[in-house]
Scaffold this active site. Structure first.
Site, PDB file in Angstrom:
ATOM      1  N   ASP A 283      45.215  45.123  42.122  1.00  0.00           N
ATOM      2  CA  ASP A 283      44.755  43.832  41.575  1.00  0.00           C
ATOM      3  C   ASP A 283      45.685  43.268  40.499  1.00  0.00           C
ATOM      4  OD1 ASP A 283      43.724  46.044  40.338  1.00  0.00           O
ATOM      5  OD2 ASP A 283      41.808  45.145  39.793  1.00  0.00           O
TER       6      ASP A 283
ATOM      7  N   GLU B  75      44.304  32.450  34.693  1.00  0.00           N
ATOM      8  CA  GLU B  75      43.500  32.046  35.841  1.00  0.00           C
ATOM      9  C   GLU B  75      42.293  31.246  35.367  1.00  0.00           C
ATOM     10  OE1 GLU B  75      43.573  34.468  39.419  1.00  0.00           O
ATOM     11  OE2 GLU B  75      41.403  34.468  39.328  1.00  0.00           O
TER      12      GLU B  75
ATOM     13  N   ASP C 221      45.407  37.512  34.335  1.00  0.00           N
ATOM     14  CA  ASP C 221      44.200  37.448  35.171  1.00  0.00           C
ATOM     15  C   ASP C 221      43.088  38.037  34.312  1.00  0.00           C
ATOM     16  OD1 ASP C 221      42.405  37.407  37.274  1.00  0.00           O
ATOM     17  OD2 ASP C 221      43.161  39.258  38.174  1.00  0.00           O
TER      18      ASP C 221
END
Lengths: 186, 186
Positions: free
Chosen positions: B141, B68, B7
């Site tokens: 996260d 991502e 990410d």
């Protein structure tokens, strides 16, 4: 001082090398464009950029690498692609231990034309004039990379002028302090 | 198959490794977060990201790296930073010869929660459930990187199911052609 200007882009990445002798006279050493095919996978396009930018860095051995700092883009997709290309350039500079400077498009335009809102053609014409070239380099958008390198030379000079002015001011203050001390000791 | 989900982010870059045995059971191998300091020069932050992501790739030796794909960001500055970080990850994958897959946040959310508009908490809870973890990994996260890896396992499976279906269909067509040719030659 040799500055390699990189105008990052995934499809078209402009490179311009400008050498400065003294404070005023700038000479173009090389200019070019790396193109990657839209059909290739993204990671392969980045790898191609890395390979070719590496070759430029090794061949030129610049003192500074100036990269365009982009804030405003038409859309996020373009911003991402530009970011990816800029990331590769910045990473290579860090790995080579070459100082990096970033200038915004309006700083670059203002440096070469006097106006931060100059159009592409005006920038191209000024690049031709400032580097005393017989013609505008082709493709025309490579002039952005040259303008970036010119901007760095001039902003660099400006900064060093400011810094030497500051040093002189500091020296004057030190001298004054010493004098005042002497007066106090009389 | 081991999937390393990345990410990408300049300040916080999440990494999650998920192994799939068979088609259904997924296991978390590792999860973590690379942080770079905002004060450091951009190129040094990218170099730090490169060094640490490299270490992950070498240690994990993943079969696939899932990154991502971000289209919508709050602003262009964030998009640029994300692009730069993603560029480093993609470049490393290309250099290591590891296949890359990109999934959008909504694809990831849809894969793990059934809804492309699920919130962070819902994603985190589903990641915990799907990987049979005692608690939600911290920082929270990092679950985005795990969700990305899970998404890739499932989309990968889905794609290969579609591809095998297409192959079967192709095989049937070929067989039919051969039969028709035979009929024609009778």
């Amino acid at each position: 001082m040799i500055v390699l200007g990189i105008d990052p882009g995934l499809t078209r990445c402009g490179l311009g090398v400008v050498e400065g002798r003294g404070s005023q006279i700038l000479t173009m050493i090389e200019v070019g464009m790396i193109r990657t095919t839209v059909d290739a996978p993204l990671e392969m396009r980045l790898l191609q950029l890395e390979t070719e930018i590496s070759q430029w860095i090794n061949r030129i051995n610049p003192d500074v690498i100036a990269v365009e700092r982009v804030f405003s883009q038409l859309n996020v997709r373009t911003a991402m692609a530009t970011g990816q290309a800029a990331g590769v350039a910045l990473l290579l500079a860090a790995k080579a231990g070459i100082p990096v400077a970033m200038h915004t498009p309006s700083e670059v335009k203002a440096a070469v034309t006097g106006s931060g809102r100059a159009d592409k053609k005006q920038v191209a014409l000024m690049v031709q004039k400032l580097l005393r070239l017989d013609a505008i380099p082709k493709p025309v958008d490579t002039t952005d990379a040259l303008a970036l390198a010119i901007c760095h030379h001039w902003r660099g000079t400006g900064d060093s002028k400011i810094q030497s002015a500051l040093k002189e001011e500091q020296a004057r203050l030190e001298l004054r302090k010493t004098r005042l001390k002497k007066v106090a000791h009389l």
